[in-house]
Design a protein around this motif. Sequence first.
Motif, PDB file in Angstrom:
ATOM      1  N   THR A 175     -14.420 -25.036 -10.555  1.00 56.28           N
ATOM      2  CA  THR A 175     -14.450 -25.563 -11.982  1.00 56.28           C
ATOM      3  C   THR A 175     -14.849 -24.541 -12.831  1.00 56.28           C
ATOM      4  O   THR A 175     -15.875 -24.034 -12.532  1.00 56.28           O
ATOM      5  N   GLU A 176     -14.195 -24.482 -14.023  1.00 54.61           N
ATOM      6  CA  GLU A 176     -14.663 -23.503 -15.018  1.00 54.61           C
ATOM      7  C   GLU A 176     -15.613 -24.244 -16.038  1.00 54.61           C
ATOM      8  O   GLU A 176     -15.406 -25.401 -16.427  1.00 54.61           O
ATOM      9  N   VAL A 177     -16.867 -23.451 -15.997  1.00 52.06           N
ATOM     10  CA  VAL A 177     -17.971 -23.936 -16.827  1.00 52.06           C
ATOM     11  C   VAL A 177     -17.605 -23.447 -18.529  1.00 52.06           C
ATOM     12  O   VAL A 177     -17.510 -22.365 -18.591  1.00 52.06           O
ATOM     13  N   PRO A 178     -17.345 -24.288 -19.591  1.00 48.61           N
ATOM     14  CA  PRO A 178     -17.110 -23.849 -20.959  1.00 48.61           C
ATOM     15  C   PRO A 178     -18.401 -22.842 -21.313  1.00 48.61           C
ATOM     16  O   PRO A 178     -19.602 -23.393 -21.169  1.00 48.61           O
ATOM     17  N   ASN A 179     -18.047 -22.062 -22.253  1.00 42.47           N
ATOM     18  CA  ASN A 179     -19.300 -21.051 -22.778  1.00 42.47           C
ATOM     19  C   ASN A 179     -19.640 -21.966 -24.119  1.00 42.47           C
ATOM     20  O   ASN A 179     -18.779 -22.110 -24.914  1.00 42.47           O
ATOM     21  N   ILE A 180     -20.982 -22.233 -23.960  1.00 38.09           N
ATOM     22  CA  ILE A 180     -21.489 -23.151 -25.387  1.00 38.09           C
ATOM     23  C   ILE A 180     -22.622 -22.208 -25.757  1.00 38.09           C
ATOM     24  O   ILE A 180     -23.340 -22.708 -26.735  1.00 38.09           O
ATOM     25  N   ASP A 181     -22.404 -20.776 -25.593  1.00 40.60           N
ATOM     26  CA  ASP A 181     -23.426 -19.920 -26.182  1.00 40.60           C
ATOM     27  C   ASP A 181     -23.365 -19.933 -27.781  1.00 40.60           C
ATOM     28  O   ASP A 181     -24.503 -19.639 -28.719  1.00 40.60           O
ATOM     29  N   HIS A 182     -22.268 -20.465 -28.522  1.00 38.79           N
ATOM     30  CA  HIS A 182     -22.161 -20.057 -29.759  1.00 38.79           C
ATOM     31  C   HIS A 182     -22.512 -21.571 -30.654  1.00 38.79           C
ATOM     32  O   HIS A 182     -22.646 -21.305 -31.871  1.00 38.79           O
ATOM     33  N   LEU A 183     -23.116 -22.342 -29.940  1.00 37.44           N
ATOM     34  CA  LEU A 183     -23.702 -23.720 -30.468  1.00 37.44           C
ATOM     35  C   LEU A 183     -25.069 -23.202 -30.641  1.00 37.44           C
ATOM     36  O   LEU A 183     -25.817 -22.882 -29.929  1.00 37.44           O
ATOM     37  N   LYS A 184     -25.432 -24.000 -32.012  1.00 36.65           N
ATOM     38  CA  LYS A 184     -26.971 -23.953 -31.922  1.00 36.65           C
ATOM     39  C   LYS A 184     -27.311 -25.573 -32.560  1.00 36.65           C
ATOM     40  O   LYS A 184     -26.321 -26.321 -33.223  1.00 36.65           O
ATOM     41  N   LEU A 185     -28.416 -25.818 -32.444  1.00 42.12           N
ATOM     42  CA  LEU A 185     -29.058 -26.855 -33.040  1.00 42.12           C
ATOM     43  C   LEU A 185     -29.816 -26.868 -34.337  1.00 42.12           C
ATOM     44  O   LEU A 185     -30.553 -25.883 -34.534  1.00 42.12           O
TER      45      LEU A 185
END
Length: 188
Positions: A175-185
């Motif tokens: 299963t590929e885990v999506p890259n969420i590094d570009h998201l910020k709170l």
Amino acid sequence: MTRFEVVFQGQVQQGAAPEQVRANVSKLFQVSGAQLDALFSGRRIVIKQGLDQVAAEKYRIALERAGAQCSIVAMEEAVEETVIAEPAPAPQPVAAPQPAAAEPAAPSTSGRVIPRDEYMAAFSDVDAPDFGIAPLGADMQDEYNPHTELPIDLSALSLAPVGSDMGEIKRDQATEVPNIDHLKLADD
């Protein structure tokens, strides 16, 4: 010392309501259903045996308070079967009270067995073999033959390794885990 048994034949005291007596006896002995039906079947049921006279009287009083009739019989006189020469008497009706105790007759040469009540009368004509008792430490297992293999082909079956998960089929691709590094709170 003479021991006694308390005998009940499903009879109720005169003037007592049978359903109320059944309910009282059910509560007294904490039984219901088939066990209660067996108590009131009219057969001779030994409620308790091996009692002294005082304890047997306590049982009789408790049953009489519940509305039932019982009798106390000395155990030496309450023999299951008596060997006598005369033919068996006709069975008494279930509702008729039986005498408290019968004097056992002396054994005779004929060997005819007379049952103590109607229930045991069903077994009076049974021709059972005379089995002995095995000596102490004897092997009671019958001889047996070694097992024969059944003609079943199990070659297509295999066993899973120890610790395997048998409940789920494994997927072939990861299963590929999506890259969420570009998201910020953001704080508002």
